[in-house]
Each structure stands twice: as C-alpha cells, then as structure tokens.
Scaffold this motif. Sequence first.
Motif, PDB file in Angstrom:
ATOM      1  N   HIS A 118       6.818 -11.575  -5.193  1.00  0.00           N
ATOM      2  CA  HIS A 118       6.082 -10.448  -4.624  1.00  0.00           C
ATOM      3  C   HIS A 118       5.280 -10.895  -3.405  1.00  0.00           C
ATOM      4  CE1 HIS A 118       3.162  -7.103  -4.341  1.00  0.00           C
ATOM      5  NE2 HIS A 118       4.199  -6.400  -4.713  1.00  0.00           N
ATOM      6  N   GLN A 172      12.188  -2.722   1.474  1.00  0.00           N
ATOM      7  CA  GLN A 172      12.294  -3.903   0.623  1.00  0.00           C
ATOM      8  C   GLN A 172      10.939  -4.557   0.341  1.00  0.00           C
ATOM      9  OE1 GLN A 172      14.309  -7.097   2.638  1.00  0.00           O
ATOM     10  NE2 GLN A 172      13.073  -6.921   4.487  1.00  0.00           N
ATOM     11  N   THR A 173       9.837  -3.931   0.774  1.00  0.00           N
ATOM     12  CA  THR A 173       8.522  -4.553   0.595  1.00  0.00           C
ATOM     13  C   THR A 173       8.075  -4.468  -0.872  1.00  0.00           C
ATOM     14  OG1 THR A 173       8.102  -3.713   2.805  1.00  0.00           O
ATOM     15  CG2 THR A 173       6.247  -4.735   1.705  1.00  0.00           C
ATOM     16  N   GLY A 174       7.084  -5.298  -1.225  1.00  0.00           N
ATOM     17  CA  GLY A 174       6.539  -5.468  -2.575  1.00  0.00           C
ATOM     18  C   GLY A 174       6.790  -4.377  -3.599  1.00  0.00           C
ATOM     19  N   PRO A 175       6.118  -3.219  -3.471  1.00  0.00           N
ATOM     20  CA  PRO A 175       6.278  -2.201  -4.510  1.00  0.00           C
ATOM     21  C   PRO A 175       7.731  -1.747  -4.699  1.00  0.00           C
ATOM     22  CG  PRO A 175       4.413  -1.693  -3.101  1.00  0.00           C
ATOM     23  CD  PRO A 175       5.120  -2.851  -2.465  1.00  0.00           C
ATOM     24  N   CYS A 191       7.771  -1.590   4.392  1.00  0.00           N
ATOM     25  CA  CYS A 191       7.143  -0.425   3.737  1.00  0.00           C
ATOM     26  C   CYS A 191       7.207   0.902   4.494  1.00  0.00           C
ATOM     27  CB  CYS A 191       5.687  -0.725   3.399  1.00  0.00           C
ATOM     28  SG  CYS A 191       4.973   0.526   2.313  1.00  0.00           S
ATOM     29  N   GLY A 247       6.044   3.736   2.986  1.00  0.00           N
ATOM     30  CA  GLY A 247       5.074   4.646   2.381  1.00  0.00           C
ATOM     31  C   GLY A 247       5.712   5.522   1.319  1.00  0.00           C
ATOM     32  N   SER A 248       6.589   4.912   0.551  1.00  0.00           N
ATOM     33  CA  SER A 248       7.289   5.653  -0.488  1.00  0.00           C
ATOM     34  C   SER A 248       7.237   4.852  -1.781  1.00  0.00           C
ATOM     35  CB  SER A 248       8.741   5.891  -0.039  1.00  0.00           C
ATOM     36  OG  SER A 248       9.416   6.705  -0.939  1.00  0.00           O
ATOM     37  N   CYS A 249       6.137   4.107  -1.957  1.00  0.00           N
ATOM     38  CA  CYS A 249       6.026   3.111  -3.028  1.00  0.00           C
ATOM     39  C   CYS A 249       6.074   3.729  -4.421  1.00  0.00           C
ATOM     40  CB  CYS A 249       4.729   2.332  -2.865  1.00  0.00           C
ATOM     41  SG  CYS A 249       4.320   1.988  -1.148  1.00  0.00           S
ATOM     42  N   GLY A 250       5.614   4.977  -4.545  1.00  0.00           N
ATOM     43  CA  GLY A 250       5.589   5.615  -5.855  1.00  0.00           C
ATOM     44  C   GLY A 250       6.924   6.226  -6.226  1.00  0.00           C
ATOM     45  N   MET A 274      10.344  -3.676  -4.083  1.00  0.00           N
ATOM     46  CA  MET A 274      10.996  -4.825  -4.722  1.00  0.00           C
ATOM     47  C   MET A 274      10.766  -4.799  -6.227  1.00  0.00           C
ATOM     48  SD  MET A 274      10.459  -8.009  -6.149  1.00  0.00           S
ATOM     49  CE  MET A 274       8.859  -8.620  -5.640  1.00  0.00           C
ATOM     50  N   LEU A 275       9.544  -4.441  -6.653  1.00  0.00           N
ATOM     51  CA  LEU A 275       9.226  -4.405  -8.088  1.00  0.00           C
ATOM     52  C   LEU A 275      10.088  -3.384  -8.813  1.00  0.00           C
ATOM     53  CD1 LEU A 275       5.302  -4.447  -8.068  1.00  0.00           C
ATOM     54  CD2 LEU A 275       6.814  -6.332  -8.696  1.00  0.00           C
ATOM     55  N   ASN A 276      10.544  -2.379  -8.080  1.00  0.00           N
ATOM     56  CA  ASN A 276      11.297  -1.307  -8.729  1.00  0.00           C
ATOM     57  C   ASN A 276      12.753  -1.224  -8.289  1.00  0.00           C
ATOM     58  OD1 ASN A 276       9.599   0.026 -10.714  1.00  0.00           O
ATOM     59  ND2 ASN A 276       8.258   0.492  -8.992  1.00  0.00           N
ATOM     60  N   ARG A 296       0.326  10.657   3.477  1.00  0.00           N
ATOM     61  CA  ARG A 296       1.605  11.364   3.542  1.00  0.00           C
ATOM     62  C   ARG A 296       1.582  12.541   2.572  1.00  0.00           C
ATOM     63  NH1 ARG A 296       6.916   9.015   0.530  1.00  0.00           N
ATOM     64  NH2 ARG A 296       8.093  10.949   0.608  1.00  0.00           N
ATOM     65  N   THR A 333       0.545   2.175  -0.080  1.00  0.00           N
ATOM     66  CA  THR A 333      -0.267   3.336   0.294  1.00  0.00           C
ATOM     67  C   THR A 333       0.603   4.495   0.766  1.00  0.00           C
ATOM     68  OG1 THR A 333      -1.840   1.691   1.098  1.00  0.00           O
ATOM     69  CG2 THR A 333      -2.320   3.988   1.606  1.00  0.00           C
ATOM     70  N   PHE A 334       0.456   5.642   0.122  1.00  0.00           N
ATOM     71  CA  PHE A 334       1.240   6.825   0.524  1.00  0.00           C
ATOM     72  C   PHE A 334       0.465   8.107   0.276  1.00  0.00           C
ATOM     73  CE2 PHE A 334       2.402   7.291  -3.987  1.00  0.00           C
ATOM     74  CZ  PHE A 334       2.338   5.973  -4.431  1.00  0.00           C
ATOM     75  N   TYR A 382       7.397   8.921   9.450  1.00  0.00           N
ATOM     76  CA  TYR A 382       7.017  10.199   8.836  1.00  0.00           C
ATOM     77  C   TYR A 382       7.413  11.391   9.728  1.00  0.00           C
ATOM     78  CZ  TYR A 382       3.874   7.900   5.346  1.00  0.00           C
ATOM     79  OH  TYR A 382       3.328   7.164   4.320  1.00  0.00           O
ATOM     80  N   THR A 387       7.454 -11.299  -0.397  1.00  0.00           N
ATOM     81  CA  THR A 387       7.800 -10.050   0.309  1.00  0.00           C
ATOM     82  C   THR A 387       6.640  -9.598   1.197  1.00  0.00           C
ATOM     83  OG1 THR A 387       7.034  -8.366  -1.280  1.00  0.00           O
ATOM     84  CG2 THR A 387       9.236  -9.260  -1.643  1.00  0.00           C
TER      85      THR A 387
END
Lengths: 451, 170
Positions: free
Chosen positions: A342, B88-91, B128, B130-133, B93-95, A93, A89-90, A127, A345
């Motif tokens: 996954h 290092q959290t899920g999203p 996380c 909040g920078s998953c994208g 890690m995927l990338n 932000r 979730t972002f 943030y 994590t």
Amino acid sequence: MGRKILLEHENVPGIETLEVYRKMGGYRAAEKAIKSMAPDDVTEEVKKAGLRGRGGAGFPAGMKWSFIDKKSDKPRYLVCNADESEPGTFKDRYLMEKIPHALVEGMIVSSYALGAKTSYIYIRGEYFYVLRILEKAIAEAYEAGLLGKNIFGTDYSLDLYVQIGGGAYICGEETALLESLEGKRGNPRMKPPFPAISGLYASPTVVNNVETIAAVPHIVNMSGDEYAKIGIERSTGTKLISASGHINKPGVYEIELGLPVEEFIYSDEYCGGIKDGRKLKAMIAGGSSVPILPAHLITKTANGDARLMTYESLSDGGFASGTMLGSGGFIIMDETACIVRHTWTLARFYHHESCGQCSPCREGTGWMEKVLHRIEHGHGTMKDIDLLVDISKKIEGNTICPLGDAAAWPVASAIRHFREEFEYHVLNPEKIKDPKHFEKEPFVSSVTQNA
Amino acid sequence: MSEIAFSAEAMEVVKKIIKRYPEGRQKSALLPVLHVAQAEFDGWLSPEVMDYVASILEIKPIEVYEVASFYTMYNLQPVGKCLLEVCQTGPCMLNGADDLVAYLENKLNIKVGETTTDGMFTLKTVECLGSCGTAPMLQCGADYHENLTNEKADALIEKLRTDNKRSRYC
C-alpha cells in the motif's frame, strides 16, 4: 442519527435542480446576506463559526478571508478548489454531484463577503461529468437572477465560471491551482506573497475548498454562534468523510465533529464494520498524506482516551502516536492488507504527481518509490528500510509546497508503526512472491500478537 | 495534410471559454481549450494541433507544449478509439485494481500502455480518480465505471465495441 447540515437533503428527489433546492430552503442565505448584511458581517459570522478549511489544512476560513488586501485597487477573486485528488478523498465530488446548488450558493455568499465580482470553481479534469452538472446549476442560477447583474435587485453583481483542470494532483495546492487557472504548468509559487495579497492575476484572492464554501450559507442561516455549538472545542461543525478500503459500507458520510472513531468504523450508520468480519489492521484518517496508524492507536489514543473524529483528537500524540483529520479521506485496512504494498502505491502516486520544481521532492519521491518497489518485490535489504527513513527526512520541510511532506509522511509513518512487516519482506522474499501474500495468512507482528 | 481548424461548433465553445477571463488573460483558456482540441482531433494533441491552439490564444507554441506535457489527461501520442484508464492507487489496490488490470490485459491481449491491433482500445493505469469508495474502477472518456467485476468489465468492453465511438472527456 448524527446531525446533517451539508447533506441534509441528499436524498430528496430532484435536489440537483434549482426548483427543489429552493423549496428545501436554498438561496435563503444568499438573499439574507446580500440584502441585509454588510460583507464584513458575513466574514464575522464565519469567524464566529470557527469553520476550518475542509480541504486538508484546517486553517480557519474566516481568518483567511480577513487577510484579503482591501487597500488594493485590483479586482478581488474567490476561487473554489474543487481539484479533489488526495487518494482516499471523494467527498467534494459527491457533494457537487448531489447538491450542486449548495456550492453555487456558497460561492455567491462567499464572493459577496469578499467583494469578488468574478469567481471561479477550479475542478479536476477527470471530473468532467461533474463540471456539466455544475454548469447546468450555474445556468439555472443565472436564469433566476441569482448570478449576473444586480442580484436580488441590489448593487451586487457576480459572474461565476467553472474551470476544468488537466489532470495534476499538485493543482490542489492553492498557488499551483492559480498558476493552472492562468493557463500554466501547476508549479506552486513561493509564499509570501500569499494569495490574499497577490493571487490570481496578481490580485487579492481567496482559495477555499468546496466543502468549506458549501458550509457558509448554513452559517449565515443559523448564525456563527449556533454553528460553533456543533462539534467539540476548536473542531466545530460537521465534516464530510470519504470512507473506503476494507469496510462494509464505503461512501461519503457527514459526521458531527467529535464522533468516536470506533463508532464511525463499526456503527451501521457509517462504515458498518470491517469486511467479512476480519480484523482491523490500519487506518489512514485524512487522505493518503497523513500518517498511517496501527490497530492499537485507532480507537484509542496512546493515553488510552477514546479517539474522536476531531482535528485535535486525531493528532493527539503528534506523529509518534497520532495522525491528522486532513481531508477526511478515511481508508481502512484489514489484516489481509500489505502495508508495504500500500505504501509503495502511495509513493508511486507522489512520484507521479511531483511537479519537479524542488529537487528533494522530484528526486526523493522517485527514490522512495524504487526502494519500496524493491522491498515489496523481495529484493530489499535491511539498509533499505533506514534509507527510506533517511530520504523521507530529507524531503520533509525542504520543498516550496507541502507535496514533499505529503510524500514523506506516509512512508515515515508506515515504517514507524509497521517496521517488522518491512523486515519480514526483506527476510522472507519467497513468502511475499504472491502479490496477495497476506490474504491467506495475515502477518502477525509482536504488537498484534500482544494486542 | 488538410489544414487544422476547429469546426464552427467547437470554435463557438472556444470563444465562449475565452470570454470568462479578463481582457489580455486569454491564456487562462489554455487547459479547457486543449480539452476541446483533443476531443476535436482524434483524441490526442499533435504538435500541429498545439501550434494551432497557440495561434488562437495568441501565445507562443512553447507555452502550449509545456502545459500539454505537464498534465496527464493530454495525450501527446495517438491512442486507441477508447482509452481505458484504470485507477491503481492505494484504496483501489486494496479492492482489486491489480486483478482488474490483469484481467483487462488478458482480455484485450495487450499490456498497460499498449493499444489493441484493431486500434480500438488503449489500456492505461492512472493515479487516484476520486472513486475510492467504488473501487475498482476505470474511466473511459467522461464516464466513470465503478465497482467493476470481471463480468461488468466484459459487458463494458462489449458495449464500447458495439458503440464504436471515440471516447472523449468533452
């Protein structure tokens, strides 16, 4: 093109400034509400709009507001939850960074509706740079007389401050957030009493997510009835979705609730399809806490209906075959992803973030992380898989706050839908030695084989 | 040891923060003031610094310790001049977060949790941000460095070395 409300002006140069924000119609709602509406009328519009909490729980915002204790002689507070920390979730932000005045105006209108004279935005510590953007916007608003004493020349006065956190996911839980705002550890409180009766400094308090508050001025401008026309049934309005994982176009998208999941994933307007043309394997639709779904339950429900981006459609089938819209943290995994890795994590995340107050969560999250680590690194047994299910059941529903459930659901759902993959890890320790074990040769389960 | 005290500038900031809350609720200022203290006193909170913060907010030292030890952004041990926090959290890690961590470990010749011998860098993994994208990413001070590749990581390390400034959140 889907209709945009919150992000309509996201690409207007200078939209972060008061001048441009006002040029685009900003602060009209604040003026309308404060000058010509009674506070309860604003609440009534939010109720009519059917606006549901955008932080994850989806509780009707207008109803939450109406619970505030008006008989109390203590000051009332509005606190904005900008502690966005749910993995995947972002969106908050993005919204705060791009259009900070959208939140500031939302805080003014909502505070007016609730009768709050002092309000706080609690933002996660990481943030810090967004805090600076918000502080600049707030300073501009004070300068223009939109905050402070006698706003728009009326009797209404409001002070707005931003509070920085210190790094703790749990502070996204509203009572932990209030504890933190009081300068304490983020340990969630027992409920009742709910914050509407006894919140910040034991005073009547409403805590709302950034996106929820930012939607309020639009509701005031267009009326609750008009807002309720957007979306489908009880999923009204638009929602910000943070899209990440194995997709071509990760980012924040505003969608009209009701958009088919298939369109969201594959349309060039949104995620743009799966990276490198690979196959879709799994989806986490609403932030890491919500149940993961396998490919055959993503674009269609178990009944074969098209799955839509709504609270109802995403949860269709309950946890057996559905999930939740949650925070709109939309994570896509393709066939190269390892579900065990996954999930590990995520278990590590919840273990790290457990506040330690309730033993099922404090101990259980650590056990789940350890067992998952064991399976992912080739030392697991078949019994471990059942052990994980057992632990998750013993955490779920047995804690003061929802972090316990949030930790249990991802593990339970991963095993529910991907059990064969867990078993493969136990049976083939040699084949999973490389951390990227499914990159060259994706795992094929009996379900994917028959799909 | 010299006496611990905020600079006049930092003290101004602290006083302003305390004014945000109702009278008698100055403890609410604790989290933001700890950030100011950490930035003032070499990037970490020693027991002496925490005691000093307690005296300013008129609360007991234990009230500061329990908060400082609860939240992840407060360092209770000295850290390198630049703290590199890799999500290092899920999203992430995927990338490629695992690759990024391995690359930095190798480049800096340290393991996660360690500091380079010159005291320049501490490498830390975090959950996380909040920078998953925009994964993989790392935070250094208030700055988010996103969509990182090995080349971008090289350039960042180089720049941080040249700037030779302590990373700070505020």
